[in-house]
Design an enzyme around this catalytic site. Sequence first.
Site, PDB file in Angstrom:
ATOM      1  N   LYS A  19       0.823  -1.207   0.000  1.00  0.00           N
ATOM      2  CA  LYS A  19       0.000   0.000   0.000  1.00  0.00           C
ATOM      3  C   LYS A  19       0.861   1.263   0.000  1.00  0.00           C
ATOM      4  O   LYS A  19       0.567   2.234  -0.705  1.00  0.00           O
ATOM      5  CB  LYS A  19      -0.926  -0.007   1.221  1.00  0.00           C
ATOM      6  CG  LYS A  19      -1.721   1.268   1.430  1.00  0.00           C
ATOM      7  CD  LYS A  19      -2.635   1.606   0.265  1.00  0.00           C
ATOM      8  CE  LYS A  19      -3.525   2.801   0.614  1.00  0.00           C
ATOM      9  NZ  LYS A  19      -4.335   3.241  -0.535  1.00  0.00           N
ATOM     10  N   LYS A  65       1.609  11.791   5.711  1.00  0.00           N
ATOM     11  CA  LYS A  65       1.836  10.695   6.652  1.00  0.00           C
ATOM     12  C   LYS A  65       2.286   9.429   5.926  1.00  0.00           C
ATOM     13  O   LYS A  65       3.254   8.766   6.324  1.00  0.00           O
ATOM     14  CB  LYS A  65       0.554  10.434   7.449  1.00  0.00           C
ATOM     15  CG  LYS A  65       0.614   9.273   8.423  1.00  0.00           C
ATOM     16  CD  LYS A  65       0.005   7.994   7.859  1.00  0.00           C
ATOM     17  CE  LYS A  65      -1.470   8.140   7.553  1.00  0.00           C
ATOM     18  NZ  LYS A  65      -2.044   6.872   7.023  1.00  0.00           N
TER      19      LYS A  65
END
Length: 303
Positions: free
Chosen positions: A174, A243
């Site tokens: 991911k 992030k």
Amino acid sequence: MTKPTVGLIGVGLMGHGIGLNILKAGFPLVVVAHRNRGPVEDLVAQGATEAGSIAEMSAACDIIHICVSGSPQVEAVIGGEAGLATHAKPGSIVIDCSTANPVSTEQLAAILAEKGIGMADAPLGGTPNNAADGTLAVMVGAEDAVFARIEPVLQAWASNIVHLGPVGLGHKMKLINNFMAMGNAALLSEAMAVARKSGLSTEQFHQVIGSSRMHNGFYDTFMKWTLEGDENAHRFSITNAHKDMRYLSDLATSVGAVNPLQSAIRNNFGAMEAAGQGEKFVPMLADFIAVMNGLDPEGDGKS
């Protein structure tokens, strides 16, 4: 055969759609409220049960989804006296659908395993619209036996399910996926700014790039803001993008990978967040880069 009872912690933009599709597939669903009660109340109206705490949910559920913003939040849900590691039933399974740091994921999986609780990391690919439609992509890290148990639940809300191997591989893939996506965002933003400063319009840019081999699904959702002012086409915040790029930097460091391009991409999102625009969505990076180049933003003002 009785279907397992499914829990959902994190009923936000993505979690709400996931929950709706779990219900549509006939699984009993238990949800826990956090800050925003609207999505929880909607799922309850559709047939879900609301639990008052993680402990209460754990007692009722066989499979529990976590869909929160990052590793600190996942660690808070799993750890501590009120967390899943303390209260989930032996033999139950935790599915982390967040985009998290793989190092943390592997540590949490080991903690849960000591209690007889399985874990899968199953981060999402797609948008809230895909979540609502049940057409998300999911990258799964799980032992084979765990994957076999959760696959029917994943099929309720995902149309593209890839089992990559043991726990941790889902989050690693991911992060690499998001690196490529955010790289596209940074490249498109800078290319449009250069085009406009060179006397080309955004429409001309789109006429060429949008009909070329560089056209893809990400391009479509990203460009909807600039071309149409549609802020809902790609609802992924700058803060989350930054992030994820920090997590990718950590991953690259942990495996000894050289990644100079990723550092530049990360800094685009870091600069926009530092400027107080972290809650804006990724396609709005094009406006931020335009303003840095002395240009007016184009997404603002379109309807």
